[in-house]
Scaffold this motif. Structure first.
Motif, PDB file in Angstrom:
ATOM      1  N   PRO A   1       9.947 -56.201  37.447  1.00 40.13           N
ATOM      2  CA  PRO A   1      11.352 -56.506  37.747  1.00 40.13           C
ATOM      3  C   PRO A   1      12.265 -55.395  37.237  1.00 40.13           C
ATOM      4  N   ILE A   2      13.483 -55.377  37.726  1.00 41.56           N
ATOM      5  CA  ILE A   2      14.419 -54.317  37.347  1.00 41.56           C
ATOM      6  C   ILE A   2      14.873 -54.525  35.901  1.00 41.56           C
ATOM      7  N   PRO A   3      14.652 -53.545  35.016  1.00 43.12           N
ATOM      8  CA  PRO A   3      15.132 -53.678  33.633  1.00 43.12           C
ATOM      9  C   PRO A   3      16.642 -53.464  33.558  1.00 43.12           C
ATOM     10  N   LYS A   4      17.187 -53.626  32.371  1.00 46.22           N
ATOM     11  CA  LYS A   4      18.630 -53.483  32.199  1.00 46.22           C
ATOM     12  C   LYS A   4      19.058 -52.027  32.067  1.00 46.22           C
ATOM     13  N   VAL A   5      18.114 -51.146  31.743  1.00 47.02           N
ATOM     14  CA  VAL A   5      18.467 -49.749  31.459  1.00 47.02           C
ATOM     15  C   VAL A   5      17.570 -48.799  32.235  1.00 47.02           C
ATOM     16  N   ASP A   6      18.024 -47.548  32.347  1.00 46.73           N
ATOM     17  CA  ASP A   6      17.219 -46.501  32.964  1.00 46.73           C
ATOM     18  C   ASP A   6      16.179 -45.991  31.971  1.00 46.73           C
ATOM     19  N   SER A   7      15.254 -45.174  32.464  1.00 48.02           N
ATOM     20  CA  SER A   7      14.178 -44.647  31.634  1.00 48.02           C
ATOM     21  C   SER A   7      14.143 -43.128  31.715  1.00 48.02           C
ATOM     22  N   SER A   8      13.347 -42.535  30.848  1.00 47.02           N
ATOM     23  CA  SER A   8      13.130 -41.087  30.851  1.00 47.02           C
ATOM     24  C   SER A   8      11.669 -40.801  30.583  1.00 47.02           C
ATOM     25  N   VAL A   9      11.202 -39.683  31.129  1.00 43.76           N
ATOM     26  CA  VAL A   9       9.839 -39.219  30.863  1.00 43.76           C
ATOM     27  C   VAL A   9       9.927 -38.048  29.890  1.00 43.76           C
ATOM     28  N   VAL A  10       9.158 -38.113  28.811  1.00 44.82           N
ATOM     29  CA  VAL A  10       9.100 -37.020  27.834  1.00 44.82           C
ATOM     30  C   VAL A  10       7.654 -36.597  27.648  1.00 44.82           C
ATOM     31  N   LYS A  11       7.480 -35.372  27.204  1.00 45.14           N
ATOM     32  CA  LYS A  11       6.135 -34.874  26.900  1.00 45.14           C
ATOM     33  C   LYS A  11       6.089 -34.480  25.431  1.00 45.14           C
ATOM     34  N   ILE A  12       5.085 -34.990  24.720  1.00 40.66           N
ATOM     35  CA  ILE A  12       4.908 -34.716  23.294  1.00 40.66           C
ATOM     36  C   ILE A  12       3.654 -33.869  23.106  1.00 40.66           C
ATOM     37  N   ARG A  13       3.793 -32.750  22.405  1.00 36.67           N
ATOM     38  CA  ARG A  13       2.658 -31.878  22.105  1.00 36.67           C
ATOM     39  C   ARG A  13       2.528 -31.724  20.596  1.00 36.67           C
ATOM     40  N   LEU A  14       1.343 -31.965  20.066  1.00 36.23           N
ATOM     41  CA  LEU A  14       1.109 -31.809  18.630  1.00 36.23           C
ATOM     42  C   LEU A  14       1.201 -30.336  18.257  1.00 36.23           C
ATOM     43  N   ARG A  15       1.836 -30.053  17.121  1.00 28.93           N
ATOM     44  CA  ARG A  15       1.938 -28.679  16.645  1.00 28.93           C
ATOM     45  C   ARG A  15       0.577 -28.185  16.153  1.00 28.93           C
ATOM     46  N   SER A  16       0.301 -26.933  16.390  1.00 29.29           N
ATOM     47  CA  SER A  16      -0.965 -26.360  15.917  1.00 29.29           C
ATOM     48  C   SER A  16      -0.970 -26.205  14.408  1.00 29.29           C
ATOM     49  N   GLU A  17       0.210 -26.007  13.825  1.00 29.07           N
ATOM     50  CA  GLU A  17       0.337 -25.908  12.371  1.00 29.07           C
ATOM     51  C   GLU A  17       1.426 -26.869  11.909  1.00 29.07           C
ATOM     52  N   VAL A  18       1.104 -27.642  10.896  1.00 25.39           N
ATOM     53  CA  VAL A  18       2.070 -28.610  10.355  1.00 25.39           C
ATOM     54  C   VAL A  18       2.273 -28.323   8.875  1.00 25.39           C
ATOM     55  N   PRO A  19       3.440 -28.687   8.344  1.00 27.64           N
ATOM     56  CA  PRO A  19       3.723 -28.439   6.927  1.00 27.64           C
ATOM     57  C   PRO A  19       2.728 -29.152   6.020  1.00 27.64           C
ATOM     58  N   ASN A  20       2.390 -28.496   4.911  1.00 28.75           N
ATOM     59  CA  ASN A  20       1.478 -29.078   3.935  1.00 28.75           C
ATOM     60  C   ASN A  20       2.283 -29.877   2.912  1.00 28.75           C
ATOM     61  N   LEU A  21       2.445 -31.164   3.201  1.00 32.74           N
ATOM     62  CA  LEU A  21       3.184 -32.020   2.267  1.00 32.74           C
ATOM     63  C   LEU A  21       2.618 -33.430   2.291  1.00 32.74           C
ATOM     64  N   ASP A  22       3.001 -34.206   1.303  1.00 31.88           N
ATOM     65  CA  ASP A  22       2.576 -35.601   1.193  1.00 31.88           C
ATOM     66  C   ASP A  22       3.396 -36.424   2.182  1.00 31.88           C
ATOM     67  N   LEU A  23       2.739 -36.937   3.233  1.00 37.19           N
ATOM     68  CA  LEU A  23       3.463 -37.673   4.270  1.00 37.19           C
ATOM     69  C   LEU A  23       4.097 -38.942   3.730  1.00 37.19           C
ATOM     70  N   ASN A  24       3.420 -39.633   2.835  1.00 31.41           N
ATOM     71  CA  ASN A  24       4.003 -40.847   2.260  1.00 31.41           C
ATOM     72  C   ASN A  24       5.302 -40.534   1.524  1.00 31.41           C
ATOM     73  N   GLU A  25       5.298 -39.427   0.817  1.00 36.00           N
ATOM     74  CA  GLU A  25       6.499 -39.001   0.094  1.00 36.00           C
ATOM     75  C   GLU A  25       7.602 -38.591   1.090  1.00 36.00           C
TER      76      GLU A  25
END
Length: 380
Positions: free
Chosen positions: A232-256
Motif C-alpha cells: 500500500p502507499i506509505p505516508k512518505v517518499d523513500s530514497s535509495v542509498v549505497k553503503i560501502r565499508l571503509r578499507s581502513e577504520v580508526p583504531n579505537l574502542d567502539l563501546n567507548e
C-alpha cells in the motif's frame, strides 16, 4: 426503469408487491451486478472469515500490514534501477532483507549467482517460493524465515533490500558493525531517515546516526522513490542509498566511542561546555572514571535525580567534584571545543576529543552494563 403505480404503497396488494420484486431482480440480473450482501456479514464470498475491508496486494491477495513496514515496491523501472545501481554480477551472492512477495528478488535472481532472502512473514515466504519456482529460479534462492535482527547471516557479497522502516537503524548497525564483509549495501529507506544518514557536519539533519555509520562506512545517495510506487502507499517518499565499508577504520574502542557520541549528541545543538558542566554528567563521569573515593559523598541516586539543564557551579570542594569538573572543562577549553556544538564537528575532531578525555583517565562506557548499540544509533 421500474416505476411504482401512482397509488400509495400501503394500498398495493401482496401479489402486486411480489410481482414488482421479481421484476426488479430480473432487471438486476441482466445488468450483471452482484446480488445484495448482508451488510452485517463479515465473511467474504468464499466464507473464509476474512473481511473485504483490507489493503491487498492485487496480485497475491495478501493482507499487508503498514505497522510492520510491509510496503511492496511495484514499479519495474525502479526495481531495475536498484539492481543496476547495486552492481551485482553473475558470480555474486546477494543478501535481501524483507523480500515480501519477491518483486525485487526475481530481478536479482536474473543476474546474481544466488540470493539469500530473510523474511519473517510465513505468508510472504509461501508466495515467494511459488513465484520463484514458476520462474525456474528455485535452485538459486535460499530463504531464511527468521527475524533479520536476531539471526546470523551466512556469507554474502552484496546487500540489496527494501528495508522495513521500523528496523532501518538497528539493521544498518548490524550490517556495518556486525563483522560482516561485503562489497556494498544498496538500501531503500524512508527518505527522511536517508537524509539523516547522509548528513554532514553543519547540516540540520546531522546526528549520532551519521557520526557512527560514517566512522566505518561511506554513504552515497542513489535516487529518490515516490510513495506512489508502493502498495500500500506509505505516508512518505523513500530514497535509495549505497553503503560501502571503509578499507581502513580508526583504531579505537567502539563501546567507548558509542557512549561518548551518545553523551555529545544527547542535545546536539548544545555547546560541549554546557553539556559537560551538567551536575548529572559530571557525577556520572566521575563514578565511571573512579578517580576519587567519593562513593559515600556522591550518591548515584541523588545525581540521577538532578536536572540535565543544571549548569551552576558546585561549591562542594570537600569532595573533589569541583576540581574534577574543572578538569573536564579544561580539556574542552585546551582543545578549543568548549563553545563548539557537536552537530558542527567532524569525526576527526570528535575522535581527538575522546582521546584527550581517555588520556586524562576520563571514561564514558560503563563496563558493568550491556552495550545498547541501537540506543547509540538513535538519530538525535
Amino acid at each position: 426503469m421500474l416505476q411504482c403505480p401512482k397509488s400509495s404503497v400501503n394500498r398495493l396488494s401482496v401479489h402486486h408487491l411480489l410481482q414488482l420484486s421479481a421484476q426488479f431482480h430480473q432487471v438486476r440480473a441482466k445488468s450483471g451486478r452482484p446480488p445484495f450482501k448482508n451488510r452485517y456479514d463479515n465473511k467474504d464470498d468464499n466464507g473464509d472469515g476474512y473481511t473485504r475491508k483490507r489493503n491487498e496486494n492485487q496480485e497475491d491477495r495478501l493482507q499487508l500490514y503498514k505497522s510492520r513496514g510491509q510496503h511492496l515496491l511495484t514499479n519495474p523501472r525502479i526495481l531495475d534501477s536498484i539492481v543496476r545501481s547495486s552492481g551485482v554480477g553473475p558470480g555474486e551472492t546477494v543478501l535481501e532483507i524483507g523480500p515480501g512477495t519477491g518483486n525485487l528478488t526475481l530481478k536479482l535472481l536474473e543476474v546474481a549467482k544466488k540470493v539469500i532472502a530473510v523474511e519473517v512473514d510465513k505468508r510472504m515466504v509461501e508466495v515467494l517460493n511459488k513465484r520463484v519456482s514458476e520462474r525456474g529460479f528455485g535452485d538459486k534462492l535460499t530463504i531464511i524465515c527468521e527475524d533479520a535482527l536476531k539471526t546470523d547471516f551466512p556469507d554474502f557479497d552484496l546487500v540489496v533490500a527494501n528495508i522495513p522502516y521500523g528496523i532501518s537503524s538497528p539493521l544498518i548497525a548490524k550490517l556495518v558493525f556486525g563483522g560482516y564483509q561485503f562489497r556494498n549495501a544498496t538500501l531503500l529507506l524512508q527518505k527522511e531517515f536517508a537524509n539523516r544518514l547522509l548528513a554532514n557536519p553543519g547540516d540540520s539533519e546531522f546526528n549520532r546516526l551519521a557520526v557512527n555509520v560514517k566512522l566505518v562506512a561511506e554513504i552515497d545517495h542513489i535516487m529518490n522513490v515516490s510513495k506512489r510506487d508502493f502498495v500500500p502507499i506509505p505516508k512518505v517518499d523513500s530514497s535509495v542509498v549505497k553503503i560501502r565499508l571503509r578499507s581502513e577504520v580508526p583504531n579505537l574502542d567502539l563501546n567507548e566511542w558509542w557512549a561518548f557520541t551518545k553523551t555529545c549528541f544527547g542535545k546536539k545543538n548544545k555547546t560541549l561546555g554546557a553539556t559537560f558542566r551538567q551536575k548529572k554528567k559530571v557525577a556520572e563521569l566521575l563514578n565511571l572514571s573512579k578517580l576519587t573515593s567519593l562513593d559515600e559523598n556522591i550518591e548515584k541516586h541523588d545525581s540521577c535525580n538532578r536536572s540535565d539543564d543544571e549548569e551552576d557551579e558546585w561549591e562542594d570542594s570537600g569532595t573533589g567534584v569541583k576540581s574534577f569538573k574543572e578538569k573536564v572543562v579544561g580539556i574542552l577549553r585546551n582543545a578549543g571545543l568548549e563553545d563548539k556544538r557537536p552537530s558542527k564537528l567532524s569525526n576527526e575532531e570528535l575522535m581527538h576529543l575522546l582521546s584527550l578525555f581517555n588520556e586524562a583517565g576520563i571514561c564514558f562506557h560503563d563496563e558493568s552494563r550491556p552495550v545498547d548499540i541501537n540506543a547509540s544509533f538513535a538519530a538525535s
